[in-house]
Design a protein around this motif. Sequence first.
Motif, PDB file in Angstrom:
ATOM      1  N   THR A 321      -1.581  -5.680  -5.014  1.00  0.00           N
ATOM      2  CA  THR A 321      -1.697  -4.517  -5.899  1.00  0.00           C
ATOM      3  C   THR A 321      -2.605  -3.448  -5.294  1.00  0.00           C
ATOM      4  O   THR A 321      -2.317  -2.246  -5.400  1.00  0.00           O
ATOM      5  N   PHE A 442      -2.742  -4.076 -15.975  1.00  0.00           N
ATOM      6  CA  PHE A 442      -2.794  -2.964 -15.003  1.00  0.00           C
ATOM      7  C   PHE A 442      -3.969  -2.034 -15.302  1.00  0.00           C
ATOM      8  O   PHE A 442      -3.900  -0.823 -15.098  1.00  0.00           O
ATOM      9  N   LEU A 465       2.504   1.375  -8.208  1.00  0.00           N
ATOM     10  CA  LEU A 465       2.883   0.013  -8.576  1.00  0.00           C
ATOM     11  C   LEU A 465       4.112  -0.422  -7.798  1.00  0.00           C
ATOM     12  O   LEU A 465       4.971   0.399  -7.461  1.00  0.00           O
ATOM     13  N   ASP A 469       6.223  -4.750 -10.683  1.00  0.00           N
ATOM     14  CA  ASP A 469       5.112  -4.447 -11.593  1.00  0.00           C
ATOM     15  C   ASP A 469       5.444  -3.263 -12.496  1.00  0.00           C
ATOM     16  O   ASP A 469       5.049  -3.228 -13.669  1.00  0.00           O
TER      17      ASP A 469
END
Length: 480
Positions: A321, A442, A465, A469
């Motif tokens: 991420t 998130f 993202l 995601d």
Amino acid sequence: MRINLKKLRFTIPENPFGKNTSLMLDLVNGLKQISKKAGTDNDSFKAAWRKVYNAVQANKNLENVIENKLDIRALGFALNSKVGQQIQLTTSILDKIDFLTEKPSSLFLESFYQYYLSRYSSLINVAYTSEWLINARKKRKQSKWFDENLLSQDGPKWLAQQAIDKNRDFDFIVKEFELDQFQSGQFMELAQRIYFVEQLKNIPVNKPHDLLTEVQKKEVYESSFDSSELLGHKILKILIERAPSHDIHESWLNTIMSIAGDPRVPVSHPRYRKWWSHVSKDMSAKVKGWLSGLDLRLFLEALEDFSYSSYDPDMERMFPTRKKFLEGLYDKKLIKNTKLYMCKSMARFLKTKYKEEHLPDFSIVDDGEKSIIYVDLGSAHMIEGSHQCKLWIYRSLHESAPVLQYDKQRKSYRSLTKGLHEAMSNYGHGAYDYFTHSPANFSWQRRAVESLRDLRVPVTIKDVLTADDYRVYIRRFGAD
């Protein structure tokens, strides 16, 4: 009787004669020098030499000075002496030599051949001089099959084309035509310029090519291109202009770095004065953009190394991420500049994995095993780090901020994170926002995008993202 033998297989060592080849060449060159000086120690030659030498120094017309074969020999000796730069062999001088002798001596022709290749760009009448030399070599039975092509107004271009057509390194062709001893002369420099420049203009854009390896040789890019620039300057301009503004191939960027290094240095730096001062600001900015991408890649290597070597499941989950967040900003072309700070162990690792000349300039985090990257987003500034580093976002930075300085530095981890916030607060430039990388819902990405958008950075949550995601994000929060 016929004997049938199968093919014999044998191998020849790469250097079968060892040092004997270079030793023999040294001996041959030594003999050539001795032969050139043969007969120069008698009074008659010394008198002829003084006459020619004094005439050159006095800028007299040599046509009226040379009167016999000994004078011609003295002239040949002078051509490649310290006064050779002052001599211009005009058509009338060459005609006078023809009048005095049916065929010039071998020693004179060898000196003249060297003079021709060394002073090629300075010759008054290349066509006439070339024809005279070709004919004189024929008379002495010294001519080569390539004389008509090599000794001509298009000679340098023809030689360069030989290397191109045969798909050979320029150095190989030079040796094939026995011209390696004349590489510092004007003829060879011109041929080399044509070879590299014409090739570079036509190789496939942004793809590996053998020529890119060849131009990384110091003797190539340090050679003269014209009176004001080196060949390396021309190579840089061609590659930078032809390459795409984003995602340059590693082989192209490595070539640029090998020649000129990182342009992100002060204008007083020797590297800037020698190389980057010859390149336009737009071209320099283009290279800085590529190097920001390289900085990101190297930082992500450090982050990935820690994530998977720490045996911490949370860090392993967070790496993709954080990687996507930085790559999303780069892919959106929002990053204007970067500065990389590597921990000592990662710096050592990079120098073993990559050639040092292919690495960008980076500074050192002097304590611990954490690395830092500064990211300039135009209307905002960001500090990201490896490990559990907070993400720091600034509206602006005071000019004293170390991350804005071009020089290489050694800084503590704190001085680039909380310490930087404290130092900038003294000037009214404290961090606009800072937070940990909390993965729940998130959280950190949403907060980062919100803060950056507040600071007029045109980024969306979709940009930072992964596709998977983002689908999860939409199910939870809906589309932006």
